[in-house]
Write a protein that holds these residues in place. Structure first.
Motif, short mmCIF file in Angstrom:
data_model
loop_
_atom_site.label_atom_id
_atom_site.label_comp_id
_atom_site.label_asym_id
_atom_site.label_seq_id
_atom_site.Cartn_x
_atom_site.Cartn_y
_atom_site.Cartn_z
N CYS A 1 14.62 28.28 16.64
CA CYS A 1 15.01 27.63 15.37
C CYS A 1 16.43 27.10 15.45
O CYS A 1 17.20 27.44 16.36
CB CYS A 1 14.90 28.63 14.23
N ASN B 1 15.66 27.20 3.46
CA ASN B 1 14.82 27.77 4.51
C ASN B 1 13.37 27.35 4.21
O ASN B 1 12.55 28.15 3.80
CB ASN B 1 14.96 29.30 4.53
N PRO B 2 13.07 26.04 4.42
CA PRO B 2 11.74 25.55 4.05
C PRO B 2 10.69 25.96 5.08
O PRO B 2 11.02 26.41 6.18
CB PRO B 2 11.93 24.04 4.07
N GLU B 3 9.45 25.80 4.73
CA GLU B 3 8.37 25.99 5.69
C GLU B 3 8.55 24.97 6.81
O GLU B 3 9.07 23.88 6.60
CB GLU B 3 7.02 25.79 5.00
N TYR B 4 8.13 25.34 8.02
CA TYR B 4 8.25 24.37 9.11
C TYR B 4 6.99 24.24 9.93
O TYR B 4 7.01 23.95 11.13
CB TYR B 4 9.47 24.62 10.01
N TYR C 1 10.71 17.46 3.35
CA TYR C 1 12.00 17.38 4.06
C TYR C 1 12.78 16.13 3.63
O TYR C 1 14.01 16.17 3.50
CB TYR C 1 11.78 17.39 5.57
N ALA D 1 12.88 17.93 10.84
CA ALA D 1 14.30 17.82 10.52
C ALA D 1 14.77 16.36 10.51
O ALA D 1 15.69 16.00 9.76
CB ALA D 1 15.12 18.63 11.52
N ASN E 1 11.35 23.29 13.32
CA ASN E 1 10.61 22.06 13.62
C ASN E 1 11.57 20.87 13.66
O ASN E 1 11.92 20.30 12.63
CB ASN E 1 9.53 21.84 12.55
N THR F 1 15.38 25.64 10.23
CA THR F 1 14.04 25.17 10.55
C THR F 1 13.69 25.40 12.02
O THR F 1 14.58 25.43 12.87
CB THR F 1 13.88 23.67 10.21
N ILE G 1 20.07 23.58 6.62
CA ILE G 1 18.62 23.75 6.66
C ILE G 1 18.27 24.58 7.88
O ILE G 1 18.67 24.26 9.01
CB ILE G 1 17.90 22.39 6.71
#
Length: 391
Positions: free
Chosen positions: A372, A309-312, A326, A352, A348, A346, A344
């Motif tokens: 998302c 769950n990365p920053e987007y 990414y 991706a 964004n 995201t 993932i």
């Protein structure tokens, strides 16, 4: 009004796009669903039927029990219809209640005015019958009444949950941009994880995904962390029904698992927060926490789930820096997670594309108001062909 033993419409609400996973939960509890919609489900039952729903559901927000449906074209009509309800049989005149609402009526410019009309009707009715008025205010930790009013169609509910069920009660320290617990649970359910193979969460943040995975694997439900609900403040509540449901929760909960849940983050503060939250949830001993760059995360040999769950770039982070992150996530999954299913989460789609793998599924979610996707990647090993990169 014997609401604890009289069947009526029950609406279980959830965040948009969580309804399919809420449906799985409700059906697993043995309830018959009459209708499903994008933000919830409809069934039939008593307030006693609402008690196990409140204690067991991971993806829900509120469990609402219908008292009366009626036509109201304006606030005066709303007040008149509500005044006819025997509120003195529902709310203790020495008690406290609050009102929430979902309103779309041309005569109402602010939901607060609709809430005030509901409060006035309840207070006036109880004062007439009991010669004393209950206290009211914004807190949702006692009795809560909910108004749904769209155009001329109105319905009044007892909110048997009170405070939202979407927060599961163990996360005392949220961390930066945390994923709501109900969303985390729905996300894990969407992966189809079997709850008995490794679950790896690099970039774990405040630990919500790892903790929810541990709770799912051990059959520990949110009701184990909470001792106050809206139904407890309605006249006729029998605490023995509640404690019997809690006993069932404790009996079915497991204490151990025979596989690994791994959670890492490069931030010592994040891991410290995660461990504290996991201790509150009683699953800290089930999760292997460590501080490291995500690329150095230890991945168990047995195939399982790896989820990011990365920053987007919406609330945190810098876009150009995230492009490199990414790409590194894609490299990590290709090189270290063969045989796993990778995910993932995201908001964004441009970022991706930097993953360098073709997603086999794109599952729709909302994180707050952000549109998302949970992207699924089959990470083949051996002679199977490498997935083609995103075009």
């Amino acid at each position: 009004m014997q609401v604890f033993h009289t069947k009526s419409k029950i609406i279980i609400t959830c965040n948009n796009r969580l309804a399919p996973y809420l449906k799985q939960e409700v059906e697993a509890l043995g309830y018959e669903i009459k209708r499903a919609f994008s933000t919830g489900l409809e069934l039939e039952g008593t307030i006693n039927d609402c008690i196990p729903l409140n204690l067991n559901l991971r993806c829900a927000s509120q469990v609402l029990y219908s008292i009366k449906a009626f036509t109201a074209e304006n606030p005066a009509r709303l007040y008149k219809e509500l005044l006819e309800i025997s509120w003195e049989e529902l709310i203790d005149f020495t008690g406290y209640f609050s009102v929430s609402s979902t309103v779309d009526n041309e005569t109402i410019t602010t939901p607060l005015f609709a809430n005030l009309k509901v409060k006035d009707a309840i207070v006036d009715r109880i004062k007439e019958k009991k010669e004393i008025r209950p206290n009211t205010g914004p807190e949702t930790n006692k009795a809560v009444i909910h108004l749904y009013w769209k155009e001329n169609d109105a319905e009044i509910f007892i909110d048997t949950s009170g405070e939202t069920l979407a927060k599961h009660g163990y996360r005392k320290i949220p961390g930066k941009a945390p994923m709501l617990e109900a969303l985390a649970a729905g996300t894990i359910m969407a992966t189809g994880w079997d709850r008995k193979s490794p679950f790896v969460v690099p970039m774990c943040g405040s630990g919500t995904l790892a903790i929810e995975a541990a709770l799912l694997a051990t059959d520990k439900t949110p009701g184990m962390f909470r001792m106050n609900y809206g139904f407890m403040h309605i006249i006729g509540y029998d605490e023995q029904v509640f404690f019997e449901e809690r006993r069932k929760l404790k009996e079915k909960a497991k204490k151990e698992i025979d596989f690994r849940i791994v959670a890492t983050d490069h931030s010592e503060d994040a891991i410290d927060i995660s461990i504290k939250n996991a201790k509150t949830a009683g699953v800290d001993q089930l999760i292997d926490f460590s501080v490291c760059d995500f690329a150095d995360t230890e991945v168990p040999e047995a195939a399982g789930i790896v989820i990011f769950n990365p920053e987007y770039g919406e609330r945190l982070g810098v876009h150009t820096k995230l492009e490199a992150t990414y790409k590194r996530i894609g490299d990590f999954m290709k090189q270290k997670c063969k045989g796993y299913r990778g995910y993932i989460f995201t908001g964004n789609p441009d970022l991706a594309k930097k993953i360098g793998l073709r997603a086999s599924r794109r599952i729709e979610f909302y994180n707050g108001k952000l549109d998302c996707r949970l992207l699924e990647y089959e990470l083949y090993e051996g002679s199977k062909r490498e997935p083609k990169p995103e075009s």
